[in-house]
Design a protein around this motif. Sequence first.
Motif, PDB file in Angstrom:
ATOM      1  N   ALA A   1       0.837  -1.207   0.000  1.00  0.00           N
ATOM      2  CA  ALA A   1       0.000   0.000   0.000  1.00  0.00           C
ATOM      3  C   ALA A   1       0.873   1.258   0.000  1.00  0.00           C
ATOM      4  O   ALA A   1       0.591   2.216  -0.727  1.00  0.00           O
ATOM      5  N   LYS A   2       1.940   1.249   0.794  1.00  0.00           N
ATOM      6  CA  LYS A   2       2.839   2.412   0.815  1.00  0.00           C
ATOM      7  C   LYS A   2       3.547   2.573  -0.532  1.00  0.00           C
ATOM      8  O   LYS A   2       3.697   3.685  -1.024  1.00  0.00           O
ATOM      9  N   LEU A   3       3.977   1.473  -1.113  1.00  0.00           N
ATOM     10  CA  LEU A   3       4.629   1.529  -2.421  1.00  0.00           C
ATOM     11  C   LEU A   3       3.686   2.142  -3.452  1.00  0.00           C
ATOM     12  O   LEU A   3       4.086   3.026  -4.214  1.00  0.00           O
ATOM     13  N   ARG A   4       2.451   1.698  -3.467  1.00  0.00           N
ATOM     14  CA  ARG A   4       1.473   2.220  -4.432  1.00  0.00           C
ATOM     15  C   ARG A   4       1.223   3.709  -4.217  1.00  0.00           C
ATOM     16  O   ARG A   4       1.017   4.449  -5.173  1.00  0.00           O
ATOM     17  N   ALA A   5       1.229   4.161  -2.959  1.00  0.00           N
ATOM     18  CA  ALA A   5       0.916   5.552  -2.634  1.00  0.00           C
ATOM     19  C   ALA A   5       2.134   6.475  -2.719  1.00  0.00           C
ATOM     20  O   ALA A   5       1.970   7.697  -2.727  1.00  0.00           O
ATOM     21  N   SER A   6       3.328   5.909  -2.792  1.00  0.00           N
ATOM     22  CA  SER A   6       4.547   6.721  -2.800  1.00  0.00           C
ATOM     23  C   SER A   6       4.720   7.463  -4.113  1.00  0.00           C
ATOM     24  O   SER A   6       4.309   6.986  -5.177  1.00  0.00           O
ATOM     25  N   THR A   7       5.356   8.622  -4.011  1.00  0.00           N
ATOM     26  CA  THR A   7       5.680   9.377  -5.218  1.00  0.00           C
ATOM     27  C   THR A   7       6.836   8.685  -5.942  1.00  0.00           C
ATOM     28  O   THR A   7       7.630   7.973  -5.318  1.00  0.00           O
ATOM     29  N   PRO A   8       6.939   8.894  -7.232  1.00  0.00           N
ATOM     30  CA  PRO A   8       8.030   8.270  -7.986  1.00  0.00           C
ATOM     31  C   PRO A   8       9.406   8.687  -7.452  1.00  0.00           C
ATOM     32  O   PRO A   8       9.596   9.799  -6.971  1.00  0.00           O
ATOM     33  N   SER A   9      10.330   7.761  -7.539  1.00  0.00           N
ATOM     34  CA  SER A   9      11.707   8.013  -7.120  1.00  0.00           C
ATOM     35  C   SER A   9      12.633   7.104  -7.916  1.00  0.00           C
ATOM     36  O   SER A   9      12.182   6.121  -8.511  1.00  0.00           O
ATOM     37  N   MET A  10      13.913   7.422  -7.921  1.00  0.00           N
ATOM     38  CA  MET A  10      14.885   6.543  -8.571  1.00  0.00           C
ATOM     39  C   MET A  10      14.891   5.178  -7.911  1.00  0.00           C
ATOM     40  O   MET A  10      15.022   4.151  -8.579  1.00  0.00           O
ATOM     41  N   PHE A  11      14.764   5.189  -6.601  1.00  0.00           N
ATOM     42  CA  PHE A  11      14.789   3.975  -5.801  1.00  0.00           C
ATOM     43  C   PHE A  11      13.697   3.004  -6.256  1.00  0.00           C
ATOM     44  O   PHE A  11      13.958   1.832  -6.534  1.00  0.00           O
ATOM     45  N   TYR A  12      12.465   3.501  -6.341  1.00  0.00           N
ATOM     46  CA  TYR A  12      11.357   2.639  -6.741  1.00  0.00           C
ATOM     47  C   TYR A  12      11.376   2.340  -8.243  1.00  0.00           C
ATOM     48  O   TYR A  12      10.965   1.260  -8.668  1.00  0.00           O
ATOM     49  N   TYR A  13      11.848   3.282  -9.054  1.00  0.00           N
ATOM     50  CA  TYR A  13      11.990   3.020 -10.487  1.00  0.00           C
ATOM     51  C   TYR A  13      12.925   1.827 -10.685  1.00  0.00           C
ATOM     52  O   TYR A  13      12.630   0.897 -11.447  1.00  0.00           O
ATOM     53  N   ASP A  14      14.048   1.862  -9.991  1.00  0.00           N
ATOM     54  CA  ASP A  14      15.028   0.783 -10.077  1.00  0.00           C
ATOM     55  C   ASP A  14      14.395  -0.553  -9.681  1.00  0.00           C
ATOM     56  O   ASP A  14      14.591  -1.567 -10.353  1.00  0.00           O
ATOM     57  N   LEU A  15      13.615  -0.545  -8.617  1.00  0.00           N
ATOM     58  CA  LEU A  15      12.956  -1.768  -8.162  1.00  0.00           C
ATOM     59  C   LEU A  15      11.977  -2.290  -9.214  1.00  0.00           C
ATOM     60  O   LEU A  15      11.954  -3.486  -9.522  1.00  0.00           O
ATOM     61  N   MET A  16      11.163  -1.414  -9.762  1.00  0.00           N
ATOM     62  CA  MET A  16      10.147  -1.833 -10.733  1.00  0.00           C
ATOM     63  C   MET A  16      10.767  -2.375 -12.017  1.00  0.00           C
ATOM     64  O   MET A  16      10.237  -3.317 -12.619  1.00  0.00           O
ATOM     65  N   MET A  17      11.886  -1.793 -12.430  1.00  0.00           N
ATOM     66  CA  MET A  17      12.461  -2.144 -13.724  1.00  0.00           C
ATOM     67  C   MET A  17      13.300  -3.422 -13.702  1.00  0.00           C
ATOM     68  O   MET A  17      13.587  -3.982 -14.748  1.00  0.00           O
ATOM     69  N   GLY A  18      13.674  -3.869 -12.504  1.00  0.00           N
ATOM     70  CA  GLY A  18      14.464  -5.090 -12.437  1.00  0.00           C
ATOM     71  C   GLY A  18      14.437  -5.685 -11.044  1.00  0.00           C
ATOM     72  O   GLY A  18      14.868  -5.042 -10.093  1.00  0.00           O
ATOM     73  N   HIS A  19      13.907  -6.883 -10.913  1.00  0.00           N
ATOM     74  CA  HIS A  19      13.782  -7.529  -9.616  1.00  0.00           C
ATOM     75  C   HIS A  19      13.557  -9.028  -9.818  1.00  0.00           C
ATOM     76  O   HIS A  19      13.263  -9.473 -10.917  1.00  0.00           O
ATOM     77  N   ARG A  20      13.716  -9.755  -8.745  1.00  0.00           N
ATOM     78  CA  ARG A  20      13.457 -11.199  -8.745  1.00  0.00           C
ATOM     79  C   ARG A  20      12.600 -11.524  -7.517  1.00  0.00           C
ATOM     80  O   ARG A  20      12.981 -11.218  -6.394  1.00  0.00           O
ATOM     81  N   TRP A  21      11.469 -12.145  -7.767  1.00  0.00           N
ATOM     82  CA  TRP A  21      10.552 -12.504  -6.682  1.00  0.00           C
ATOM     83  C   TRP A  21      11.024 -13.768  -5.981  1.00  0.00           C
ATOM     84  O   TRP A  21      11.368 -14.753  -6.632  1.00  0.00           O
ATOM     85  N   LEU A  22      11.009 -13.755  -4.656  1.00  0.00           N
ATOM     86  CA  LEU A  22      11.249 -14.953  -3.853  1.00  0.00           C
ATOM     87  C   LEU A  22       9.948 -15.430  -3.237  1.00  0.00           C
ATOM     88  O   LEU A  22       9.812 -16.590  -2.867  1.00  0.00           O
TER      89      LEU A  22
END
Length: 183
Positions: free
Chosen positions: A86-107
């Motif tokens: 919920a916090k991720l969805r409500a957060s303003t865009p940032s480099m930090f979250y852009y980086d997460l969205m563009m490349g990640h691996r789910w465990l």
Amino acid sequence: RSKVRSIVPAGRLEGLVLGGGYGRGEGGVLRDPGGDLPYNDLEFFVFISGNTHINEKHYRKDFLQAAESLTAVAGIDVEFKIVSLAKLRASTPSMFYYDLMMGHRWLSGDDSLFAGCDHHRDPRLIPLHEATRLLFNRCSGLFYAKARLQQSSFNDADADFIGRNIAKAKLALGDAWLTVNGL
């Protein structure tokens, strides 16, 4: 994954994802006489339902202990970042979250959990102050590198730290340029 599941009750754990360089599939490798070794840190995002600040206070000690024990096993720094979806969805865009969205691996979980996070995937929405913040961060690394150069002794760890921080500063210049140009 098993360590996280031992800390967070199943009903509260929303997902677990590896971000950063290894999450993007770009984690560094250090060639050593004994073989190739991981080089970057491991950044895990632990999505826990509820208030992030309360969750950080409640789980912080357990995750610090887990990070310490897993760092010893992995041979590189392990970090856990606690946030809710919920916090991720409500957060303003940032480099930090852009980086997460563009490349990640789910465990634990999958990309369906990122529904409602498309604003983090648009580089044009990253505020310019994010580039400034990144440059300040990387210039701090250069400041600490300079301090190591001024020490009376110098070893391989110092050389590694300096080389790594110079490389990070070079990448930051490129990231800042991309951010300013909405790319």
